[in-house]
Design a protein around this motif. Structure first.
Motif, PDB file in Angstrom:
ATOM      1  N   THR A  77      13.297   6.065  -7.443  1.00 11.41           N
ATOM      2  CA  THR A  77      14.656   6.498  -7.086  1.00 11.41           C
ATOM      3  C   THR A  77      15.502   6.452  -8.361  1.00 11.41           C
ATOM      4  O   THR A  77      15.560   7.422  -9.086  1.00 11.41           O
ATOM      5  N   TRP A  78      16.113   5.302  -8.658  1.00 16.26           N
ATOM      6  CA  TRP A  78      16.863   5.177  -9.918  1.00 16.26           C
ATOM      7  C   TRP A  78      16.032   4.485 -11.003  1.00 16.26           C
ATOM      8  O   TRP A  78      16.461   4.403 -12.146  1.00 16.26           O
ATOM      9  N   GLY A  79      14.831   3.994 -10.636  1.00 22.78           N
ATOM     10  CA  GLY A  79      13.964   3.355 -11.614  1.00 22.78           C
ATOM     11  C   GLY A  79      14.396   1.930 -11.929  1.00 22.78           C
ATOM     12  O   GLY A  79      15.463   1.471 -11.503  1.00 22.78           O
ATOM     13  N   GLN A  80      13.563   1.217 -12.675  1.00 24.12           N
ATOM     14  CA  GLN A  80      13.880  -0.160 -13.037  1.00 24.12           C
ATOM     15  C   GLN A  80      14.969  -0.183 -14.102  1.00 24.12           C
ATOM     16  O   GLN A  80      14.904   0.558 -15.082  1.00 24.12           O
ATOM     17  N   LEU A  81      15.957  -1.025 -13.891  1.00 25.56           N
ATOM     18  CA  LEU A  81      17.124  -1.091 -14.764  1.00 25.56           C
ATOM     19  C   LEU A  81      17.010  -2.320 -15.670  1.00 25.56           C
ATOM     20  O   LEU A  81      17.196  -3.454 -15.223  1.00 25.56           O
ATOM     21  N   ALA A  82      16.698  -2.085 -16.934  1.00 21.95           N
ATOM     22  CA  ALA A  82      16.498  -3.197 -17.876  1.00 21.95           C
ATOM     23  C   ALA A  82      17.764  -4.039 -18.025  1.00 21.95           C
ATOM     24  O   ALA A  82      17.693  -5.271 -18.129  1.00 21.95           O
ATOM     25  N   TRP A  83      18.929  -3.389 -18.038  1.00 22.59           N
ATOM     26  CA  TRP A  83      20.186  -4.119 -18.239  1.00 22.59           C
ATOM     27  C   TRP A  83      20.507  -5.054 -17.078  1.00 22.59           C
ATOM     28  O   TRP A  83      21.258  -6.017 -17.217  1.00 22.59           O
ATOM     29  N   PHE A  84      19.890  -4.772 -15.891  1.00 22.44           N
ATOM     30  CA  PHE A  84      20.211  -5.549 -14.696  1.00 22.44           C
ATOM     31  C   PHE A  84      19.431  -6.863 -14.627  1.00 22.44           C
ATOM     32  O   PHE A  84      19.806  -7.769 -13.885  1.00 22.44           O
ATOM     33  N   LYS A  85      18.354  -6.980 -15.410  1.00 25.63           N
ATOM     34  CA  LYS A  85      17.494  -8.157 -15.292  1.00 25.63           C
ATOM     35  C   LYS A  85      18.219  -9.483 -15.566  1.00 25.63           C
ATOM     36  O   LYS A  85      18.028 -10.449 -14.818  1.00 25.63           O
ATOM     37  N   PRO A  86      19.036  -9.600 -16.611  1.00 24.40           N
ATOM     38  CA  PRO A  86      19.769 -10.866 -16.794  1.00 24.40           C
ATOM     39  C   PRO A  86      20.731 -11.159 -15.636  1.00 24.40           C
ATOM     40  O   PRO A  86      20.900 -12.316 -15.238  1.00 24.40           O
ATOM     41  N   VAL A  87      21.351 -10.107 -15.113  1.00 22.18           N
ATOM     42  CA  VAL A  87      22.248 -10.271 -13.959  1.00 22.18           C
ATOM     43  C   VAL A  87      21.444 -10.731 -12.749  1.00 22.18           C
ATOM     44  O   VAL A  87      21.848 -11.638 -12.014  1.00 22.18           O
ATOM     45  N   ALA A  88      20.282 -10.096 -12.556  1.00 19.30           N
ATOM     46  CA  ALA A  88      19.417 -10.462 -11.433  1.00 19.30           C
ATOM     47  C   ALA A  88      18.964 -11.911 -11.533  1.00 19.30           C
ATOM     48  O   ALA A  88      18.909 -12.631 -10.521  1.00 19.30           O
TER      49      ALA A  88
ATOM     50  N   LEU B 166      11.800  -1.786   2.186  1.00 18.94           N
ATOM     51  CA  LEU B 166      11.499  -3.198   2.422  1.00 18.94           C
ATOM     52  C   LEU B 166      12.726  -4.083   2.279  1.00 18.94           C
ATOM     53  O   LEU B 166      13.118  -4.780   3.221  1.00 18.94           O
ATOM     54  N   PHE B 167      13.338  -4.059   1.101  1.00 23.73           N
ATOM     55  CA  PHE B 167      14.447  -4.968   0.856  1.00 23.73           C
ATOM     56  C   PHE B 167      15.718  -4.527   1.578  1.00 23.73           C
ATOM     57  O   PHE B 167      16.544  -5.360   1.941  1.00 23.73           O
ATOM     58  N   GLY B 168      15.839  -3.222   1.802  1.00 22.05           N
ATOM     59  CA  GLY B 168      16.973  -2.744   2.585  1.00 22.05           C
ATOM     60  C   GLY B 168      16.904  -3.229   4.022  1.00 22.05           C
ATOM     61  O   GLY B 168      17.916  -3.634   4.602  1.00 22.05           O
TER      62      GLY B 168
ATOM     63  N   ILE C 282      17.928  -3.480  -5.902  1.00 22.76           N
ATOM     64  CA  ILE C 282      18.508  -2.843  -7.091  1.00 22.76           C
ATOM     65  C   ILE C 282      17.516  -2.854  -8.245  1.00 22.76           C
ATOM     66  O   ILE C 282      17.348  -1.861  -8.950  1.00 22.76           O
ATOM     67  N   ALA C 283      16.835  -3.979  -8.429  1.00 20.87           N
ATOM     68  CA  ALA C 283      15.980  -4.147  -9.603  1.00 20.87           C
ATOM     69  C   ALA C 283      14.746  -3.257  -9.583  1.00 20.87           C
ATOM     70  O   ALA C 283      14.287  -2.797 -10.637  1.00 20.87           O
ATOM     71  N   ASN C 284      14.178  -3.000  -8.397  1.00 16.28           N
ATOM     72  CA  ASN C 284      12.932  -2.235  -8.329  1.00 16.28           C
ATOM     73  C   ASN C 284      13.146  -0.731  -8.474  1.00 16.28           C
ATOM     74  O   ASN C 284      12.356  -0.062  -9.138  1.00 16.28           O
ATOM     75  N   GLY C 285      14.155  -0.202  -7.836  1.00 20.24           N
ATOM     76  CA  GLY C 285      14.489   1.210  -8.019  1.00 20.24           C
ATOM     77  C   GLY C 285      13.441   2.197  -7.550  1.00 20.24           C
ATOM     78  O   GLY C 285      13.180   3.200  -8.219  1.00 20.24           O
ATOM     79  N   ASP C 286      12.797   1.926  -6.397  1.00 21.66           N
ATOM     80  CA  ASP C 286      11.849   2.888  -5.834  1.00 21.66           C
ATOM     81  C   ASP C 286      12.014   2.931  -4.321  1.00 21.66           C
ATOM     82  O   ASP C 286      12.652   2.056  -3.715  1.00 21.66           O
TER      83      ASP C 286
ATOM     84  N   HIS D  73       0.801  -1.215   0.000  1.00 23.53           N
ATOM     85  CA  HIS D  73       0.000   0.000   0.000  1.00 23.53           C
ATOM     86  C   HIS D  73       0.842   1.276   0.000  1.00 23.53           C
ATOM     87  O   HIS D  73       0.305   2.382   0.116  1.00 23.53           O
ATOM     88  N   ALA D  74       2.153   1.126  -0.137  1.00 24.40           N
ATOM     89  CA  ALA D  74       3.032   2.297  -0.163  1.00 24.40           C
ATOM     90  C   ALA D  74       2.990   2.965  -1.533  1.00 24.40           C
ATOM     91  O   ALA D  74       2.811   2.281  -2.557  1.00 24.40           O
ATOM     92  N   PRO D  75       3.130   4.272  -1.596  1.00 32.86           N
ATOM     93  CA  PRO D  75       3.128   4.964  -2.894  1.00 32.86           C
ATOM     94  C   PRO D  75       4.403   4.655  -3.674  1.00 32.86           C
ATOM     95  O   PRO D  75       5.439   4.315  -3.082  1.00 32.86           O
ATOM     96  N   TYR D  76       4.315   4.739  -4.999  1.00 32.84           N
ATOM     97  CA  TYR D  76       5.489   4.511  -5.833  1.00 32.84           C
ATOM     98  C   TYR D  76       6.264   5.821  -5.969  1.00 32.84           C
ATOM     99  O   TYR D  76       5.765   6.788  -6.548  1.00 32.84           O
ATOM    100  N   ILE D  77       7.455   5.845  -5.395  1.00 31.74           N
ATOM    101  CA  ILE D  77       8.335   7.010  -5.481  1.00 31.74           C
ATOM    102  C   ILE D  77       9.642   6.536  -6.115  1.00 31.74           C
ATOM    103  O   ILE D  77      10.433   5.835  -5.485  1.00 31.74           O
TER     104      ILE D  77
END
Length: 226
Positions: A63-74, A143-145, A133-137, A57-61
């Motif tokens: 930060t660095w945004g979703q990183l497409a290049w990171f998805k294969p690494v993730a 949460l993940f931190g 890293i992947a979510n970027g908000d 229920h948290a608002p989407y704010i």
């Protein structure tokens, strides 16, 4: 974001201020191990549900945004996370509840414990940092931190608790294991034996990983690959 922050503080607080500290020892001495475990487990489940509810229920704010290049690494890192978590949770471990008997075996550090004595927590920690890293908000950062902080701190907390309780037996176990993965192997205090880990555990981890990759979009609305 206020509710999510409070939920994170509560969840982290009960682990850092109670579990693994001398407050835990006092509570166990007063109420007994069984009552303490029931009470702490109840608080943990409550805290986890609150954390998930607040995140959803948290608002989407951004930060660095979703990183497409990171998805294969993730995707690759998540395979490692699944292997650590699954092999960890299916291996009798002196760091886990009711796993203390292994401390008295002739060779207590076998299988995945040769890699790290906290495989499950490192798997969860790797999962947390990948999603952070992947979510970027901002909500994901909280949460993940908080989960990443909890897993890292949790390894130290468990070590301190076990050291107070088992003394010399725990010292013998830590002499041939490491908190940081592969550190004991690198220092020559142990050696990697893949066959001991159990191929069925690795197969199970791979099966669960593939299942999560397949259903990730349906469950969470985000493709893990594209």
């Amino acid at each position: 974001m206020i509710q999510l922050t409070l939920a994170a503080l509560f969840f982290i607080g009960i682990h850092f201020l109670i579990a693994g500290t001398r407050w835990r020892d006092r509570l166990v001495a007063r109420y007994g191990e069984r009552v303490y475990r029931i009470g702490f487990s109840s608080l943990s489940v409550l805290g986890l549900f609150w954390l998930i509810y607040a995140y959803r229920h948290a608002p989407y704010i951004e930060t660095w945004g979703q990183l497409a290049w990171f998805k294969p690494v993730a995707a690759l890192l998540m395979l490692v996370a699944f292997i650590l978590a699954v092999t960890g949770v299916t291996t009798l471990n002196p760091t886990a509840v009711n796993g203390e008997s292994r401390l008295y075996e002739a060779e207590p550090a076998r299988g995945i414990l040769r890699v790290t004595r906290h495989p499950f927590l490192w798997g969860v920690g790797l999962w947390a940092i990948v999603h952070l890293i992947a979510n970027g908000d901002a909500a994901a950062l909280v949460l993940f931190g908080s989960l990443l902080l909890l897993t890292i701190g949790g390894t130290r907390s468990i070590d301190a608790k076990r050291q107070r309780r088992f003394g010399e037996q725990w010292a013998k176990f830590t002499a041939v294991t490491s908190n940081i993965p592969f550190n004991a192997i690198r220092e020559g205090r142990n050696q990697l034996k893949l066959a001991e880990i159990g191929w069925w555990r690795i197969a199970l981890a791979l099966l669960l990983y593939l299942g999560m990759m397949h259903f990730h979009t349906q469950l969470f609305g985000v493709s893990p690959l594209f």
